[in-house]
Enzyme design. Sequence first.
Site: not given
Length: 372
Positions: A138-139
């Site tokens: 994520t991210s």
Amino acid sequence: MQLPTLASGFLALAALAHAAQLSQITNFGANPSGAKMYLYVPDKLAANPPIVVAIHYCTGTAQAYFTGTPYARLADTHGFIVIYPESPYSGGCWDVSSPASLTHNGGGNSNAIANMVQWTLSQPHYAADPSRVFAVGTSSGAMMTNVLAATYPALFRAGSAYAGVPAGCFSTGTEAGWNSTCANGRSVATQDAWAATARAMGPAGYAGPRPRMRVSHGSADDVIYPQNFNETLKQWAGVFGYAYGAPREALAGVPRAGWTTHVYGENLVGVYGAGVTHDIPIDGAADMEWFGITGGGGAVTTTTRVASSTLVTLTTTTRTSSAAAVTTTAPALGGCAAARWAQCGGIGFGGCKTCVAPYTCKFSNDWYSQCL
Ligand SMILES: *[C@@H]1O[C@H](CO)[C@@H](O)[C@H](O)[C@H]1NC(C)=O
Ligand SMILES: *[C@@H]1O[C@H](CO)[C@@H](O)[C@H](O)[C@H]1NC(C)=O
């Protein structure tokens, strides 16, 4: 009536005490960038289990991603191993910006994570499947997922990136830098240029298979602007030879209302959430299908739901098992010869230790040498 209550309470505690734990591995191999390795091995391991590398966001930790994402629970169900790497930097972001991390075997964080995978593969009691290694994040972890797909194309079978940027887009020349041009969606290039960036990050001359990519992003992401969805799709479309502007299908309402799934082919899917911010939800079940951990028979099957009733199943051909990393070619006279890119040494490695000409067996770490 007291006794059964006490007994079941006791049993629940006993079950908790036996539940598998996250444990740190400190000796996983060369690690000049100082990344940390945590491992989750479920109590019931599948035979030749897959490995999922689950990579946290900025300010995140291995522990936070372990508890905050569904992968450990899915590992309990499906018997795979999860590696949770942890960033060594104070802000908790990954180095997806320095030449060391944006280069195959460059000694940066991507190299450290590859070594974590090699260490896990080298453990005889796990007997993990080298042809089923996956990355998800994520991210900042999604940026790293794309970087790993570019720098270690032979190691990973598939990746799933939630709110990331194309591999190489965050380049600043410094360790764990922040590239606001890229974050703000102003690094725009053609699919050929992005593909060239990805290829340049991998092993020189690499022509083998590359990880299938699932790219998810929200249209209201104001941290990693949504243009990065388009640019990341361009990158992998370019790598796989799809036309970025002409996905095979655009499935509105998939995987749920407000989302659209762009299917390019068996190697690339983009999932775009209207109104979804940087706080993008993880779809663990979809990742399991994308990785081929669920979906049956070893075939890579993507089952997606349209609206709330119709099922659309895109069945794709199974990729030849372990074609990427560990196949060998015909033995040379008087011995064996491992193919280019194949493993040729390392602790616990029992295979062929000489490489087919003109390649030589290059030491990577105590657990892994490769024909290069
Ligand atoms: C940010 O990355 C872009 C490529 O995405 C690059 O052109 C630019 O030079 C980088 N910015 C900095 C400050 O390094
Ligand atoms: C990026 O992709 C989304 C989803 O397909 C699309 O709505 C948007 O128009 C694209 N942006 C650009 C600049 O092409």
